[in-house]
Design a protein around this motif. Structure first.
Motif, PDB file in Angstrom:
ATOM      1  N   VAL A   3      21.622  30.448  31.388  1.00 15.52           N
ATOM      2  CA  VAL A   3      21.903  29.715  30.136  1.00 15.52           C
ATOM      3  C   VAL A   3      20.645  28.962  29.702  1.00 15.52           C
ATOM      4  O   VAL A   3      20.275  28.975  28.515  1.00 15.52           O
ATOM      5  CB  VAL A   3      23.061  28.704  30.354  1.00 15.52           C
ATOM      6  CG1 VAL A   3      23.285  27.860  29.111  1.00 15.52           C
ATOM      7  CG2 VAL A   3      24.339  29.434  30.722  1.00 15.52           C
ATOM      8  N   ILE A   4      19.970  28.336  30.653  1.00 16.00           N
ATOM      9  CA  ILE A   4      18.766  27.566  30.337  1.00 16.00           C
ATOM     10  C   ILE A   4      17.651  28.496  29.861  1.00 16.00           C
ATOM     11  O   ILE A   4      16.966  28.218  28.865  1.00 16.00           O
ATOM     12  CB  ILE A   4      18.284  26.760  31.580  1.00 16.00           C
ATOM     13  CG1 ILE A   4      19.414  25.883  32.138  1.00 16.00           C
ATOM     14  CG2 ILE A   4      17.051  25.912  31.250  1.00 16.00           C
ATOM     15  CD1 ILE A   4      19.952  24.845  31.192  1.00 16.00           C
ATOM     16  N   LYS A   7      18.532  29.764  26.407  1.00 11.50           N
ATOM     17  CA  LYS A   7      18.394  28.669  25.441  1.00 11.50           C
ATOM     18  C   LYS A   7      16.927  28.414  25.109  1.00 11.50           C
ATOM     19  O   LYS A   7      16.544  28.282  23.945  1.00 11.50           O
ATOM     20  CB  LYS A   7      19.077  27.427  26.028  1.00 11.50           C
ATOM     21  CG  LYS A   7      19.021  26.172  25.222  1.00 11.50           C
ATOM     22  CD  LYS A   7      17.860  25.287  25.546  1.00 11.50           C
ATOM     23  CE  LYS A   7      17.882  24.779  26.978  1.00 11.50           C
ATOM     24  NZ  LYS A   7      16.614  24.089  27.315  1.00 11.50           N
ATOM     25  N   ALA A  10      15.600  31.199  23.052  1.00 11.09           N
ATOM     26  CA  ALA A  10      16.157  31.139  21.685  1.00 11.09           C
ATOM     27  C   ALA A  10      15.397  30.098  20.865  1.00 11.09           C
ATOM     28  O   ALA A  10      15.081  30.329  19.682  1.00 11.09           O
ATOM     29  CB  ALA A  10      17.645  30.793  21.741  1.00 11.09           C
ATOM     30  N   ILE A  11      15.094  28.968  21.465  1.00 10.51           N
ATOM     31  CA  ILE A  11      14.338  27.931  20.749  1.00 10.51           C
ATOM     32  C   ILE A  11      12.932  28.454  20.426  1.00 10.51           C
ATOM     33  O   ILE A  11      12.433  28.276  19.316  1.00 10.51           O
ATOM     34  CB  ILE A  11      14.261  26.629  21.591  1.00 10.51           C
ATOM     35  CG1 ILE A  11      15.652  25.982  21.667  1.00 10.51           C
ATOM     36  CG2 ILE A  11      13.258  25.648  20.999  1.00 10.51           C
ATOM     37  CD1 ILE A  11      15.731  24.741  22.549  1.00 10.51           C
ATOM     38  N   ARG A  14      12.915  30.789  17.539  1.00  9.27           N
ATOM     39  CA  ARG A  14      13.068  30.104  16.248  1.00  9.27           C
ATOM     40  C   ARG A  14      11.794  29.382  15.827  1.00  9.27           C
ATOM     41  O   ARG A  14      11.446  29.373  14.654  1.00  9.27           O
ATOM     42  CB  ARG A  14      14.203  29.065  16.330  1.00  9.27           C
ATOM     43  CG  ARG A  14      15.572  29.661  16.477  1.00  9.27           C
ATOM     44  CD  ARG A  14      16.611  28.562  16.431  1.00  9.27           C
ATOM     45  NE  ARG A  14      16.732  27.997  15.097  1.00  9.27           N
ATOM     46  CZ  ARG A  14      17.488  28.496  14.140  1.00  9.27           C
ATOM     47  NH1 ARG A  14      18.192  29.569  14.363  1.00  9.27           N
ATOM     48  NH2 ARG A  14      17.533  27.928  12.963  1.00  9.27           N
ATOM     49  N   THR A  15      11.109  28.757  16.793  1.00  2.00           N
ATOM     50  CA  THR A  15       9.969  27.905  16.428  1.00  2.00           C
ATOM     51  C   THR A  15       8.622  28.586  16.691  1.00  2.00           C
ATOM     52  O   THR A  15       7.666  28.361  15.943  1.00  2.00           O
ATOM     53  CB  THR A  15       9.988  26.587  17.230  1.00  2.00           C
ATOM     54  OG1 THR A  15       9.807  26.868  18.613  1.00  2.00           O
ATOM     55  CG2 THR A  15      11.303  25.849  17.044  1.00  2.00           C
ATOM     56  N   GLU A  17       6.596  27.833  18.765  1.00  3.67           N
ATOM     57  CA  GLU A  17       5.611  26.762  19.000  1.00  3.67           C
ATOM     58  C   GLU A  17       4.792  26.987  20.268  1.00  3.67           C
ATOM     59  O   GLU A  17       3.570  26.852  20.248  1.00  3.67           O
ATOM     60  CB  GLU A  17       6.330  25.413  19.137  1.00  3.67           C
ATOM     61  CG  GLU A  17       6.525  24.709  17.832  1.00  3.67           C
ATOM     62  CD  GLU A  17       7.232  23.370  18.028  1.00  3.67           C
ATOM     63  OE1 GLU A  17       7.131  22.791  19.105  1.00  3.67           O
ATOM     64  OE2 GLU A  17       7.890  22.937  17.074  1.00  3.67           O
ATOM     65  N   LEU A  70      10.915  19.268  24.532  1.00  2.00           N
ATOM     66  CA  LEU A  70      12.108  19.700  23.794  1.00  2.00           C
ATOM     67  C   LEU A  70      13.398  19.312  24.511  1.00  2.00           C
ATOM     68  O   LEU A  70      14.459  19.229  23.899  1.00  2.00           O
ATOM     69  CB  LEU A  70      12.071  21.189  23.438  1.00  2.00           C
ATOM     70  CG  LEU A  70      12.103  22.272  24.492  1.00  2.00           C
ATOM     71  CD1 LEU A  70      13.536  22.665  24.790  1.00  2.00           C
ATOM     72  CD2 LEU A  70      11.347  23.491  23.995  1.00  2.00           C
TER      73      LEU A  70
END
Lengths: 219, 242
Positions: A3-4, A7, A10-11, A14-15, A17, A70
């Protein structure tokens, strides 16, 4: 753990970064090396291996710092600490996510480096692949733990390299040798002691992080 | 792990906690039975948030004991099955700012055991707190009120039997506030709550008893629900409001 990992990726999807800053810094460092070092010396695979890991070491500091920010930013880490999961699994999930990004960066940076620095030979080999995997795993484990510990202090940006760079010294010594060997097609068995050292380093930091993360997540 | 059936959600004795030379908690006792909402009031820095963090299992006391659902949690930390029964609404929303609202709830739902899938539980939480219209928006882009609703949805999506609430209604508009109060009152009937607030209206609407911090200790100020004017007077006496 999964899950981590999901996650975090996924971040990042999206970014963008972490990967973008990691690649940008790595590219800048490669350019600095290309302009400042003697062209004759740059043809040495041993030097290329050293420069690759120095580049990854400095740029990974950004990735580790950001991956903890984050979690801390809106207090999500508190919610993770309260969840009924093994807190060590949170560490392993973070390491896995950092490993994916770091390994991706290494795979992208190495050929760019070879071209820009004019290295004569770049032979993809099992030893090179194994060196990259073992080296980035150890870096991700020690870096994630160091970043998590440093994030509890005010001087976290300064503390992160101070904590992690000395810890990573044995890993760097070993991985530069195995990577150099991998670049020129040295047989895997010839560098076995260094590979064992790398594997041991990874195992120690994965276990230490897994066992201590319980306390890292608490106040 | 042995957990006594029907044991009180919270039984804390002699809790001590300090930061450097500053002693914040100096022997706090607190009992929270099921079906109750204990309001804790006091001025800034009195130790209200520190107490909630200890009860949430993310900070350990220097001395004293915390029993949650009959299990001693202060010495070796709060075990996972007990953590599964606790929820926290804190000052911060405790979410990922770069993830959309729905994804945030799905991540946290998947960390808790449940007979239904994470997506189902997340969907129900979205509905309960009126978050459907912003479900695909990143938490970073939410207004203060929606962020607070997300914090409430995250804290309650696993139906905690002990809910720790630190200023839970901050930033909500009138209709969201009404809706959230209804949710919290319904939740209180089947669980226990601890409410930290400086808002007399929140305390009047939710609390079944009121405790106040005095010199690092908790004193029982009222055994029963209080009217808004009484809550204001109690807080004024403690120096929590002017």
């Amino acid at each position: 753990m999964w899950v981590i990992l999901r996650k975090d990726l996924a971040i990042e999807r999206r970014t963008g970064e972490i990967l973008s800053s990691l690649l940008l810094l790595a590219l800048l460092m490669v350019l600095v090396f290309a302009f400042t070092l003697e062209p004759e010396r740059l043809r040495d695979p041993g030097l290329l291996a050293g420069l690759l890991w120095a580049t990854l070491l400095f740029s990974s500091t950004l990735a580790f710092g950001r991956s903890v920010v984050l979690e801390r930013e809106a207090g999500a880490w508190t919610a993770l600490a309260m969840a009924p999961i093994d807190r060590g699994a949170v560490f392993l999930g973070k390491v896995a996510a950092n490993l994916v990004l770091l390994l991706g960066a290494a795979i992208l940076v190495l050929p760019v480096m070879a071209v820009l620095l004019g290295t004569r030979a770049l032979v993809p080999s099992a030893l090179l692949g194994l060196s990259l995997v073992l080296g980035t795993t150890g870096m991700a484990a020690a870096g994630t733990l160091g970043a998590a510990l440093a994030s509890r202090t005010r001087a976290r940006e300064v503390l992160l390299p101070i904590v992690t760079f000395p810890l990573l010294a044995p890993l760097l010594i070993a991985v530069v040798r195995t990577t150099a060997g991998g670049l020129v097609g040295t047989p895997l068995v010839a560098l076995r002691p260094w590979l064992v050292l790398l594997g041991s380093f990874d195992l120690v930091f994965l276990v230490v992080g897994w066992l201590t993360f319980d306390h890292v997540l608490e106040d | 792990m042995i957990v006594a059936p029907g044991a009180e959600p919270v039984a804390a004795r002699g809790l001590v906690k300090g930061f450097g030379a500053l002693r914040v908690l100096a022997g706090v006792d607190l009992d929270v039975p099921r079906g109750s909402c204990v309001a804790i009031v006091g001025p800034n820095g009195a130790g209200k948030t520190t107490l909630l963090r200890i009860l949430a299992g993310i900070s350990r006391p220097a001395a004293g004991s915390v029993r949650l659902f009959g299990h001693e949690c202060s010495r070796n930390g709060t075990p996972a099955p007990i953590r599964a029964r606790v929820g926290l609404v804190a000052h911060e929303p405790l979410v990922y700012r770069d993830l959309p609202v729905r994804a945030n709830l799905e991540v946290f739902a998947s960390l808790y055991p449940g007979s239904e899938g994470a997506a189902t539980r997340a969907g129900r939480a979205l509905e309960r707190f009126g978050l459907e219209q912003v479900a695909e928006r990143p938490a970073r882009a939410l207004s203060r009120g929606f962020l607070q609703r997300l914090a409430l949805a995250r804290a309650t999506l696993h139906e905690p039997e002990l809910l720790l609430l630190d200023e839970p209604l901050t930033g909500l508009d009138a209709s969201a506030r009404e809706r959230t109060l209804d949710e919290l009152v319904a939740h209180r009937a089947r669980a226990a709550q601890i409410l930290v607030s400086h808002d007399a209206a929140d305390i009047a609407a939710l609390a079944t008893s009121v405790h106040g911090f005095r010199r690092g200790r908790l004193a029982r100020l009222s055994d029963r629900p209080v009217a808004e004017s009484d809550a204001r007077r109690l807080m004024r006496d403690l120096g929590a409001i002017s």
